[in-house]
Write a protein that holds these residues in place. Sequence first.
Motif, PDB file in Angstrom:
ATOM      1  N   ALA A  87      32.249   8.344 -17.704  1.00  0.00           N
ATOM      2  CA  ALA A  87      31.837   8.985 -17.087  1.00  0.00           C
ATOM      3  C   ALA A  87      31.036   9.441 -18.567  1.00  0.00           C
ATOM      4  N   GLN A  88      29.458   9.655 -17.798  1.00  0.00           N
ATOM      5  CA  GLN A  88      28.086  10.182 -19.487  1.00  0.00           C
ATOM      6  C   GLN A  88      27.893  10.968 -19.075  1.00  0.00           C
ATOM      7  N   GLU A  89      27.979  12.195 -20.421  1.00  0.00           N
ATOM      8  CA  GLU A  89      27.461  13.651 -19.448  1.00  0.00           C
ATOM      9  C   GLU A  89      26.837  13.775 -21.602  1.00  0.00           C
ATOM     10  N   SER A  90      26.264  15.248 -20.874  1.00  0.00           N
ATOM     11  CA  SER A  90      24.990  15.834 -21.971  1.00  0.00           C
ATOM     12  C   SER A  90      25.737  16.708 -22.384  1.00  0.00           C
TER      13      SER A  90
ATOM     14  N   TYR B 204      30.744  10.080 -23.450  1.00  0.00           N
ATOM     15  CA  TYR B 204      31.239   9.508 -23.019  1.00  0.00           C
ATOM     16  C   TYR B 204      32.456   9.582 -22.606  1.00  0.00           C
ATOM     17  N   ARG B 205      33.572   9.660 -21.246  1.00  0.00           N
ATOM     18  CA  ARG B 205      34.783   9.798 -21.377  1.00  0.00           C
ATOM     19  C   ARG B 205      35.304   8.745 -20.704  1.00  0.00           C
TER      20      ARG B 205
ATOM     21  N   HIS C  34      23.669  12.630 -25.023  1.00  0.00           N
ATOM     22  CA  HIS C  34      24.631  11.656 -23.813  1.00  0.00           C
ATOM     23  C   HIS C  34      26.470  11.251 -24.948  1.00  0.00           C
TER      24      HIS C  34
END
Length: 128
Positions: free
Chosen positions: A59-62, A69-70, A67
């Motif tokens: 998953a990509q988050e901010s 990733y997890r 950005h």
Amino acid sequence: MATPDHIPSATELTLLKALWRRAPLSARELHEQVQDELAWSYSSTRKTLERMLEKGLVAQESAHGVHVYRALSEKVSTLAAFAKDFSQRVMEMDAPLTAAMFTGSKLVNEEELDQLDEMLRNWPGDDK
């Protein structure tokens, strides 16, 4: 649970292992974590992350305007799928597996080892 048709590639697994150890990571941080093992360019890390996003492995988050990733691919079920695939496809084994082959691994702790053993002994579709 990961299944043989959803097993990450060897390079994807390298990125997942880095994310399982320490997440979230930016693409640059992730590249620095795997650089010695993969010996490839930063753009290759970015491209692999894009493919992994499309496959639902990460998953990509901010975070703080960057950005990060997890891993979405769960560690124990992914490792179980790899072990099962290897035993059947490469080693041509039909017998149920145990997690004994993971003893001493730096990647899993005792609780995860127990979960892995349970998954391998009770793999869906295996005859009892």
